[in-house]
Design an enzyme around this catalytic site. Structure first.
Site, PDB file in Angstrom:
ATOM      1  N   ASN A 147      86.298  25.210  25.442  1.00 32.21           N
ATOM      2  CA  ASN A 147      86.248  24.016  26.299  1.00 32.21           C
ATOM      3  C   ASN A 147      87.470  23.113  26.158  1.00 32.21           C
ATOM      4  O   ASN A 147      87.777  22.354  27.074  1.00 32.21           O
ATOM      5  CB  ASN A 147      84.932  23.244  26.099  1.00 32.21           C
ATOM      6  CG  ASN A 147      84.823  22.606  24.739  1.00 32.21           C
ATOM      7  OD1 ASN A 147      85.427  23.071  23.771  1.00 32.21           O
ATOM      8  ND2 ASN A 147      84.050  21.546  24.652  1.00 32.21           N
ATOM      9  N   LYS A 170      92.294  32.160  15.837  1.00 31.43           N
ATOM     10  CA  LYS A 170      91.510  33.009  16.741  1.00 31.43           C
ATOM     11  C   LYS A 170      90.948  32.141  17.862  1.00 31.43           C
ATOM     12  O   LYS A 170      89.985  31.397  17.675  1.00 31.43           O
ATOM     13  CB  LYS A 170      90.349  33.695  16.003  1.00 31.43           C
ATOM     14  CG  LYS A 170      89.744  34.803  16.863  1.00 31.43           C
ATOM     15  CD  LYS A 170      88.269  34.977  16.676  1.00 31.43           C
ATOM     16  CE  LYS A 170      87.412  34.119  17.538  1.00 31.43           C
ATOM     17  NZ  LYS A 170      87.508  34.323  18.996  1.00 31.43           N
ATOM     18  N   GLY A 223      82.915  24.854  17.454  1.00 33.43           N
ATOM     19  CA  GLY A 223      82.113  25.673  18.371  1.00 33.43           C
ATOM     20  C   GLY A 223      80.668  25.239  18.290  1.00 33.43           C
ATOM     21  O   GLY A 223      80.367  24.099  17.909  1.00 33.43           O
ATOM     22  N   SER A 224      79.776  26.149  18.639  1.00 36.75           N
ATOM     23  CA  SER A 224      78.362  25.781  18.687  1.00 36.75           C
ATOM     24  C   SER A 224      77.774  25.671  17.275  1.00 36.75           C
ATOM     25  O   SER A 224      78.287  26.274  16.329  1.00 36.75           O
ATOM     26  CB  SER A 224      77.588  26.831  19.479  1.00 36.75           C
ATOM     27  OG  SER A 224      77.688  28.070  18.813  1.00 36.75           O
ATOM     28  N   GLU A 245      83.098  21.625  13.183  1.00 33.72           N
ATOM     29  CA  GLU A 245      82.848  20.654  14.265  1.00 33.72           C
ATOM     30  C   GLU A 245      81.973  21.364  15.278  1.00 33.72           C
ATOM     31  O   GLU A 245      82.399  22.366  15.869  1.00 33.72           O
ATOM     32  CB  GLU A 245      84.169  20.223  14.930  1.00 33.72           C
ATOM     33  CG  GLU A 245      85.108  19.462  14.023  1.00 33.72           C
ATOM     34  CD  GLU A 245      84.557  18.139  13.533  1.00 33.72           C
ATOM     35  OE1 GLU A 245      83.583  17.638  14.124  1.00 33.72           O
ATOM     36  OE2 GLU A 245      85.075  17.635  12.534  1.00 33.72           O
ATOM     37  N   CYS A 279      82.399  18.466  24.244  1.00 33.95           N
ATOM     38  CA  CYS A 279      81.453  18.330  23.127  1.00 33.95           C
ATOM     39  C   CYS A 279      80.923  16.904  23.071  1.00 33.95           C
ATOM     40  O   CYS A 279      79.821  16.667  22.585  1.00 33.95           O
ATOM     41  CB  CYS A 279      82.122  18.706  21.819  1.00 33.95           C
ATOM     42  SG  CYS A 279      83.722  17.944  21.632  1.00 33.95           S
ATOM     43  N   GLU A 380      71.295  20.724  23.447  1.00 32.38           N
ATOM     44  CA  GLU A 380      72.596  20.702  24.118  1.00 32.38           C
ATOM     45  C   GLU A 380      72.555  21.622  25.345  1.00 32.38           C
ATOM     46  O   GLU A 380      72.212  22.800  25.231  1.00 32.38           O
ATOM     47  CB  GLU A 380      73.698  21.176  23.156  1.00 32.38           C
ATOM     48  CG  GLU A 380      75.089  20.970  23.734  1.00 32.38           C
ATOM     49  CD  GLU A 380      76.204  21.413  22.786  1.00 32.38           C
ATOM     50  OE1 GLU A 380      76.105  22.516  22.229  1.00 32.38           O
ATOM     51  OE2 GLU A 380      77.182  20.648  22.637  1.00 32.38           O
TER      52      GLU A 380
HETATM   53  P1  NAD Z   1      80.919  29.393  20.190  1.00 33.05           P
HETATM   54  O1  NAD Z   1      80.251  28.968  18.935  1.00 33.05           O
HETATM   55  O2  NAD Z   1      80.268  30.417  21.022  1.00 33.05           O
HETATM   56  O3  NAD Z   1      82.393  29.955  19.865  1.00 33.05           O
HETATM   57  C1  NAD Z   1      83.349  29.197  19.165  1.00 33.05           C
HETATM   58  C2  NAD Z   1      84.343  30.141  18.517  1.00 33.05           C
HETATM   59  O4  NAD Z   1      83.679  30.893  17.494  1.00 33.05           O
HETATM   60  C3  NAD Z   1      84.949  31.170  19.475  1.00 33.05           C
HETATM   61  O5  NAD Z   1      86.295  31.395  19.145  1.00 33.05           O
HETATM   62  C4  NAD Z   1      84.112  32.392  19.193  1.00 33.05           C
HETATM   63  O6  NAD Z   1      84.759  33.613  19.530  1.00 33.05           O
HETATM   64  C5  NAD Z   1      83.912  32.272  17.692  1.00 33.05           C
HETATM   65  N1  NAD Z   1      82.776  33.029  17.180  1.00 33.05           N
HETATM   66  C6  NAD Z   1      81.689  33.480  17.855  1.00 33.05           C
HETATM   67  N2  NAD Z   1      80.880  34.186  17.023  1.00 33.05           N
HETATM   68  C7  NAD Z   1      81.466  34.157  15.800  1.00 33.05           C
HETATM   69  C8  NAD Z   1      81.127  34.708  14.532  1.00 33.05           C
HETATM   70  N3  NAD Z   1      80.004  35.422  14.372  1.00 33.05           N
HETATM   71  N4  NAD Z   1      81.960  34.501  13.487  1.00 33.05           N
HETATM   72  C9  NAD Z   1      83.085  33.764  13.657  1.00 33.05           C
HETATM   73  N5  NAD Z   1      83.480  33.230  14.827  1.00 33.05           N
HETATM   74  C10 NAD Z   1      82.672  33.426  15.893  1.00 33.05           C
HETATM   75  O7  NAD Z   1      81.206  28.048  21.010  1.00 33.05           O
HETATM   76  P2  NAD Z   1      81.825  27.914  22.475  1.00 33.05           P
HETATM   77  O8  NAD Z   1      80.784  28.335  23.463  1.00 33.05           O
HETATM   78  O9  NAD Z   1      83.159  28.554  22.523  1.00 33.05           O
HETATM   79  O10 NAD Z   1      82.057  26.331  22.574  1.00 33.05           O
HETATM   80  C11 NAD Z   1      81.085  25.440  22.971  1.00 33.05           C
HETATM   81  C12 NAD Z   1      80.462  24.757  21.763  1.00 33.05           C
HETATM   82  O11 NAD Z   1      81.478  24.120  20.997  1.00 33.05           O
HETATM   83  C13 NAD Z   1      79.495  23.644  22.151  1.00 33.05           C
HETATM   84  O12 NAD Z   1      78.371  23.713  21.323  1.00 33.05           O
HETATM   85  C14 NAD Z   1      80.286  22.369  21.870  1.00 33.05           C
HETATM   86  O13 NAD Z   1      79.508  21.240  21.598  1.00 33.05           O
HETATM   87  C15 NAD Z   1      81.094  22.793  20.686  1.00 33.05           C
HETATM   88  N6  NAD Z   1      82.279  21.952  20.531  1.00 33.05           N
HETATM   89  C16 NAD Z   1      82.293  21.034  19.515  1.00 33.05           C
HETATM   90  C17 NAD Z   1      83.394  20.187  19.347  1.00 33.05           C
HETATM   91  C18 NAD Z   1      83.428  19.182  18.228  1.00 33.05           C
HETATM   92  O14 NAD Z   1      84.516  18.732  17.882  1.00 33.05           O
HETATM   93  N7  NAD Z   1      82.310  18.817  17.638  1.00 33.05           N
HETATM   94  C19 NAD Z   1      84.473  20.300  20.221  1.00 33.05           C
HETATM   95  C20 NAD Z   1      84.425  21.247  21.251  1.00 33.05           C
HETATM   96  C21 NAD Z   1      83.321  22.077  21.384  1.00 33.05           C
END
Ligand code: NAD
Length: 490
Positions: A147, A170, A223-224, A245, A279, A380
């Site tokens: 995002n 990555k 990420g999530s 985060e 986020c 969320e």
């Molecule tokens: P996601 O968790 O699906 O993926 C995030 C990253 O983790 C990607 O690079 C993905 O390839 C990697 N990943 C996936 N599975 C993994 C594993 N098993 N081991 C290691 N890495 C893995 O999240 P998304 O859909 O890309 O992003 C959206 C989420 O990110 C939302 O929940 C949002 O709230 C959150 N977000 C948080 C912030 C913050 O600063 N708090 C900022 C931006 C986004």
């Protein structure tokens, strides 16, 4: 697109590739490598070799590379913003803003090259000197979401390198193009080989390989919450320093004395910007009962003219969501909301008309009469959906805000200074806005959240250096004799 390792575009073995799609049009815009554990090993070896020399480069000299990176990003700002919109979907104005965030971070962290303050303190013993310095940690792994394909990477990689670390990044599988563009920038400024490395691929394979690699000392993840928990568990088993985060369920509070017109502007910008996929996006509006009807009516009026379409069109206000899966998730939450008895006032549908038919578009959606403890109000959604929750007092508003498992961002609209100060003290989130929506962080302050959003670390600001450095305490005894602390001077 191949990996960027040791200053070269590298292809190891035959490898598999996957298509990158423009979410606005469904068109294929690139093929990206799905890397393996072997690619990660190669990148980590290069980063490890480079780190020894990089750590010996004086920090102000390391910072010179960041000044150059900032300058090149500034030169390429429009190009980078257009690539960002094409791969991620956010409207071009916001894409320019995101690239600007990266530029700001480059210059800000470059400044740290001449600060990076430690402490000098008096020793309890005569002829003894005591100080602390920030020491680099080594090779760090950065895992980022789709995002904010560039800003988040700069929050992590720039403090990492100014402090003397090298990194493997990555990026999310959905958004590799900005990483590819940033590799070109690193190349152009002549960043020493192996300092910046990018490995594309799936989280389960590449992410896990990074976390488990014995030579990667820090993992900085955004990420999530679901993935973050896995990252923390795996990292914990390997005794890694892990910075997380994660998700949010952010709220705007509108009190009875608020400037309602201003609140409407703040809500729309933070709820529908990036199609609700920030986020920090506003997902709940907690409104005082005395102004609920007025706010509802003004929100509905302001939502009508919002234009939806391809973010490259300057007149468009809301772009697509990232993919079909995201669209389905949003639609499923709208169904959940209806079943829970919330009142759907606007939107609530996937848009398929004309030019929108090939992309992933969801209508800006407004629910009212949402129960604070319903799934719609607690989970969320990550899409353009607002839930209005009615309250009777500031205390109730704060309780409702704090009732979710997340703690990223919150906001209050009120003209009463007493209410404002009470709220900024009691809102349990890492970021609080007053008379503004829930988005709009500036890079020189810490960014992150409490509870299920984080694990106590922060991106951005000087606080980011805490993730990428170890404190080293140094005692220099110039007395020429053995002096025992706590014993010889008591
Ligand atoms: P996601 O968790 O699906 O993926 C995030 C990253 O983790 C990607 O690079 C993905 O390839 C990697 N990943 C996936 N599975 C993994 C594993 N098993 N081991 C290691 N890495 C893995 O999240 P998304 O859909 O890309 O992003 C959206 C989420 O990110 C939302 O929940 C949002 O709230 C959150 N977000 C948080 C912030 C913050 O600063 N708090 C900022 C931006 C986004």
């Amino acid at each position: 697109m191949n990996n960027y390792i040791n200053g070269k575009w590298q292809e190891i073995g035959t490898g598999h590739y996957t298509a990158v799609l423009n979410p606005a049009t469904g068109e294929e815009i690139a093929q990206v490598r799905l890397s393996s554990t072997k690619d990660v090993d190669t990148a980590v070896s290069a980063a490890k070799r480079a780190q020894k020399e990089w750590a010996l480069v004086p920090a102000p000299k390391r910072a010179d590379y960041l000044y150059e990176i900032g300058r090149v990003m500034k030169e390429k700002k429009e190009h980078l913003a257009r690539v960002l919109t094409t791969e991620m979907g956010k409207v071009i104005e916001e894409a320019r803003g995101e690239v600007q965030e990266g530029i700001d971070m480059a210059f800000y962290m470059a400044g740290e090259g001449r600060r990076m303050f430690g402490e000098t303190v008096p020793s309890e013993l005569q002829d003894k000197f005591a100080m602390s310095v920030r020491a680099p940690i080594g090779v760090v792994g950065l895992i980022t979401p789709w995002n904010f394909p560039v800003a988040i990477a700069t929050w992590k990689s720039f403090p990492a390198i100014v402090a003397g670390n090298t990194f493997i990044w990555k990026p999310a599988t959905e958004t590799p193009l900005m990483a590819f563009e940033m590799a070109k920038v690193f190349d152009e400024v002549g960043l020493p080989k192996g300092v910046a490395n990018i490995v594309f691929g799936a989280g389960a394979e590449v992410g896990t390989a990074l976390i488990e690699h014995p030579d990667v000392r820090v993992i900085s993840f955004t990420g999530s919450t679901e993935t973050g928990r896995h990252v923390a568990e795996t990292g914990g088993r390997h005794l890694k320093k892990v910075s997380l985060e994660m998700g949010g369920k952010n709220a705007v509070i509108v009190m009875e004395d608020a400037d309602i017109e201003l609140a409407v502007e703040g809500i729309l910008w933070s709820a529908f910007g990036t199609a609700g996929q920030r986020c920090t996006a506003c997902s709940r509006v907690i409104v005082h009962k005395d102004v609920k009807a007025e706010l509802e009516q003004k929100l509905l009026k302001a939502m009508k003219p919002l234009t939806i379409g391809n973010g490259l069109d300057e007149s468009v206000k809301i772009g697509p969501v990232i993919n079909q899966k995201a669209l389905e998730k949003i639609a499923s939450y709208v169904e959940i909301g209806k079943q829970e008895g919330a009142k759907l006032l606007a939107g609530g549908e996937i848009l398929k008309e004309g030019v929108l038919s090939k992309g992933h578009y969801y209508a800006p959606t407004l629910f009212s009469d949402v129960r604070w403890d319903s799934r719609l109000a607690q989970e969320e959604i990550f899409g353009p959906v607002i839930s209005l929750i009615e309250v009777e007092s500031l205390e109730e508003a704060i309780d409702v805000n704090n009732s979710v498992v997340y703690g990223l961002s919150s906001s209050i609209f009120s003209k009463d200074i007493n209410k404002v100060f009470q709220a900024q003290r009691d809102l349990d989130t890492g970021i609080v806005y007053v008379n503004a929506g829930t988005t709009g962080a500036e890079i020189h302050l810490p960014f992150g959240g409490t509870k299920g959003t984080g694990n106590g670390h922060r991106d951005s600001g000087v606080a980011a250096l805490d993730v990428f450095t170890e404190w080293k305490s140094i005692y220099v005894d110039f007395s020429g004799k053995l002096q025992r602390a706590q014993i010889d001077n008591s």
